[in-house]
Design a protein around this motif. Structure first.
Motif, PDB file in Angstrom:
ATOM      1  N   GLY A   1       0.815  -1.209   0.000  1.00 25.49           N
ATOM      2  CA  GLY A   1       0.000   0.000   0.000  1.00 25.49           C
ATOM      3  C   GLY A   1       0.846   1.256   0.000  1.00 25.49           C
ATOM      4  O   GLY A   1       0.536   2.234  -0.708  1.00 25.49           O
ATOM      5  N   LYS A   2       1.912   1.253   0.793  1.00 24.65           N
ATOM      6  CA  LYS A   2       2.798   2.419   0.838  1.00 24.65           C
ATOM      7  C   LYS A   2       3.544   2.609  -0.477  1.00 24.65           C
ATOM      8  O   LYS A   2       3.652   3.725  -0.996  1.00 24.65           O
ATOM      9  N   LEU A   3       4.072   1.515  -1.010  1.00 25.06           N
ATOM     10  CA  LEU A   3       4.856   1.600  -2.248  1.00 25.06           C
ATOM     11  C   LEU A   3       4.019   2.101  -3.421  1.00 25.06           C
ATOM     12  O   LEU A   3       4.491   2.894  -4.238  1.00 25.06           O
ATOM     13  N   GLN A   4       2.782   1.630  -3.522  1.00 23.75           N
ATOM     14  CA  GLN A   4       1.952   1.963  -4.679  1.00 23.75           C
ATOM     15  C   GLN A   4       0.924   3.064  -4.399  1.00 23.75           C
ATOM     16  O   GLN A   4       0.200   3.472  -5.299  1.00 23.75           O
ATOM     17  N   THR A   5       0.868   3.523  -3.163  1.00 23.94           N
ATOM     18  CA  THR A   5      -0.112   4.542  -2.752  1.00 23.94           C
ATOM     19  C   THR A   5      -1.524   4.082  -3.104  1.00 23.94           C
ATOM     20  O   THR A   5      -2.272   4.732  -3.834  1.00 23.94           O
ATOM     21  N   ILE A   6      -1.872   2.918  -2.558  1.00 29.59           N
ATOM     22  CA  ILE A   6      -3.184   2.324  -2.795  1.00 29.59           C
ATOM     23  C   ILE A   6      -3.749   1.830  -1.456  1.00 29.59           C
ATOM     24  O   ILE A   6      -3.004   1.640  -0.491  1.00 29.59           O
ATOM     25  N   PRO A   7      -5.055   1.603  -1.364  1.00 27.84           N
ATOM     26  CA  PRO A   7      -5.636   1.101  -0.114  1.00 27.84           C
ATOM     27  C   PRO A   7      -5.275  -0.353   0.150  1.00 27.84           C
ATOM     28  O   PRO A   7      -5.204  -1.174  -0.772  1.00 27.84           O
ATOM     29  N   HIS A   8      -5.058  -0.633   1.412  1.00 30.81           N
ATOM     30  CA  HIS A   8      -4.779  -1.991   1.872  1.00 30.81           C
ATOM     31  C   HIS A   8      -5.995  -2.487   2.650  1.00 30.81           C
ATOM     32  O   HIS A   8      -6.434  -1.848   3.611  1.00 30.81           O
ATOM     33  N   VAL A   9      -6.539  -3.630   2.245  1.00 31.28           N
ATOM     34  CA  VAL A   9      -7.657  -4.271   2.937  1.00 31.28           C
ATOM     35  C   VAL A   9      -7.123  -5.521   3.628  1.00 31.28           C
ATOM     36  O   VAL A   9      -6.359  -6.290   3.036  1.00 31.28           O
ATOM     37  N   VAL A  10      -7.516  -5.723   4.882  1.00 30.53           N
ATOM     38  CA  VAL A  10      -7.091  -6.874   5.669  1.00 30.53           C
ATOM     39  C   VAL A  10      -8.311  -7.745   5.953  1.00 30.53           C
ATOM     40  O   VAL A  10      -9.371  -7.220   6.287  1.00 30.53           O
ATOM     41  N   THR A  11      -8.167  -9.066   5.819  1.00 23.10           N
ATOM     42  CA  THR A  11      -9.199  -9.961   6.343  1.00 23.10           C
ATOM     43  C   THR A  11      -8.681 -10.610   7.617  1.00 23.10           C
ATOM     44  O   THR A  11      -7.605 -11.205   7.625  1.00 23.10           O
ATOM     45  N   SER A  12      -9.471 -10.486   8.674  1.00 22.78           N
ATOM     46  CA  SER A  12      -9.115 -11.055   9.969  1.00 22.78           C
ATOM     47  C   SER A  12      -9.723 -12.441  10.095  1.00 22.78           C
ATOM     48  O   SER A  12     -10.922 -12.594  10.344  1.00 22.78           O
TER      49      SER A  12
END
Length: 456
Positions: free
Chosen positions: A158-169
């Protein structure tokens, strides 16, 4: 035993994952609590809302990367089953779905070995693999990580590409302290990796409403509006009543006697030792089939083997299959069982219960985590109360095991009731846990994550 005659389908020798041999883990820190208005979106347990339908042209323009430790055909747990099905159902909806996984090379994914730094603690090697994984992700619009193993890779992408990161718990490290036996100080590393990634994510998907509550309790500075509920699903075409019995005969099961089956890993989480103790109180003639392997530690392996040996001295017919078996054989065992037993002490959802229900088998399960969202007490199975806070109280544990045994015996004695629960369980799977709908709900979360990220 029960017998049915559904229309058989030809499967071959599948060896994809079943909720049997998984691992996962997580950390906590309290800052300021948010007020929580309830689940913001998907499958709201309190409001029953459905996610908005994403326009076709927007869906098709979305590029996604899925980050996972497990991916077919090398799957050992519920998270791997989830990812394998989710990718299959997302690919027709999106412009592209990239998959980054860990371990051996395989088709449909880019695999990264967990070998760096050489000789380091296993948790550090996971972080080394996360860095390699983040470097390999192509240009995408959203990155979606599963379990602590890949959470840091998602954050870095997400940081490298400046995109949203979604997490599944799929599980939470703070709720799995026994993992310290396995990882040592690496457990603190996994706690940190999960917590850091959750707090930075644009959206967090919990696999049950119970898991959502646990996420917000563990990470009190996480905005509740970013935590969504999307249940796991089940493929009811694959897991279905199977009339075959040849594998059970080969294992030594008596087809004329009641059968109770367990499918899972030998871990503290799965509660297998409790089931073995409970089986000492099963009605005479009741058989116990354990499809169980991959002990987390030598200690839990020894504890289980001692309990198993004690059970054998009681005259109870118990069969232990230690190797991982093809899913077609698991399906056969589930179908022909009178009762499926799930004595877990921690379970975010429990895909294995869905698999048993889809095979039209009644379930007796502990009422922990997300299990009550799957097993409808008195309708598709029986739930047995369990309080993890009393896990160190021998009297409480003994009472739990006795209550579990009584619930199993009740269904063994009433075949008609068990079969009615089984039929209702399969229908519940069809009505509420369809993977195609779950994929659509997941896409809706991606859209919300993109919108949230744009406001940063």
């Amino acid at each position: 035993m029960k017998g049915r005659s559904p229309r058989p389908l030809d499967d071959g020798d599948e060896r994809l994952g079943w909720e049997a041999y998984g691992i996962a883990q997580a950390g906590a820190e309290s800052v300021r609590p948010h007020s929580d208005p309830g689940p913001p979106a998907v499958r709201s347990a309190t409001q029953g809302r459905q996610p908005s339908v994403v326009p076709y042209d927007q869906i098709m323009s979305l590029r996604l990367s899925i980050l996972t430790r497990e991916y077919p055909p090398f799957i050992y747990g519920g998270a791997g089953v989830h990812v394998g099905q989710l990718v299959t159902h997302l690919r027709p909806l999106l412009q592209s779905v990239d998959v980054q996984c860990m371990g051996e090379p395989r088709e449909g994914a880019t695999a990264h070995p967990e070998t760096f730094p050489d000789g380091a603690n296993a948790a550090l090697r996971v972080l080394g693999t996360d860095v390699a994984m983040a470097a390999a992700v192509p240009a995408v619009d959203v990155v979606h990580s599963h379990t602590w193993y890949t959470n840091l890779a998602g954050l870095l992408t997400g940081k490298l590409q400046t995109i949203p990161h979604v997490v599944t718990s799929h599980s939470l490290e703070p709720h799995r302290p026994w993992k310290r036996e396995q990882l040592g100080g690496g457990y603190d590393v996994s706690l940190w990796a999960e917590r850091t990634s959750f707090l930075d994510a644009a959206a967090v998907i919990a696999v049950s409403a119970g898991m959502r509550r646990d996420v917000l309790a563990s990470y009190t500075d996480l905005d509740p509006a970013k935590v969504h509920v999307v249940h796991n699903g089940i493929d009811t075409a694959e897991f279905r009543p199977d009339p075959q019995t040849s594998q059970l005969v080969e294992w030594g099961v008596d087809l004329d006697q009641p059968l109770v089956t367990f499918v899972g890993r030998i871990t503290r989480q799965k509660g297998l030792v409790h089931l073995v103790h409970a089986a000492e109180q099963f009605d005479p003639g009741t058989q116990l089939l354990l499809l169980a392997g991959a002990p987390d530690t030598p200690e839990i392996a020894s504890e289980f083997e001692t309990a198993f040996a004690e059970l054998q001295t009681t005259g109870t017919r118990v069969i232990w299959i230690q190797e991982m078996v093809p899913r077609a054989q698991v399906r056969q065992a589930l179908t022909q069982s009178t009762v499926f037993a799930c004595p877990s002490v921690y379970e975010p959802l429990g895909i294995v219960n869905l698999e048993a229900m889809a095979c039209q088998t009644a379930v007796v399960a502990s009422a922990v985590g997300g299990i009550p969202e799957v097993v409808a007490d008195g309708e598709t199975g029986v739930l047995v109360p369990y309080d993890p806070a009393q896990a160190t109280d021998p009297a409480y544990v003994k009472a739990f095991e006795a209550t579990f045994a009584a619930a199993v015996n009740d269904l063994v004695r009433d075949k008609a009731k068990a079969e009615a629960l089984g039929r209702a369980g399969r229908q519940r799977c069809i009505d509420h846990f369809d993977w195609a709908a779950i994929a659509q709900e997941t896409v809706a979360v991606y859209e919300q994550a993109i919108a949230e990220f744009a406001t940063r």
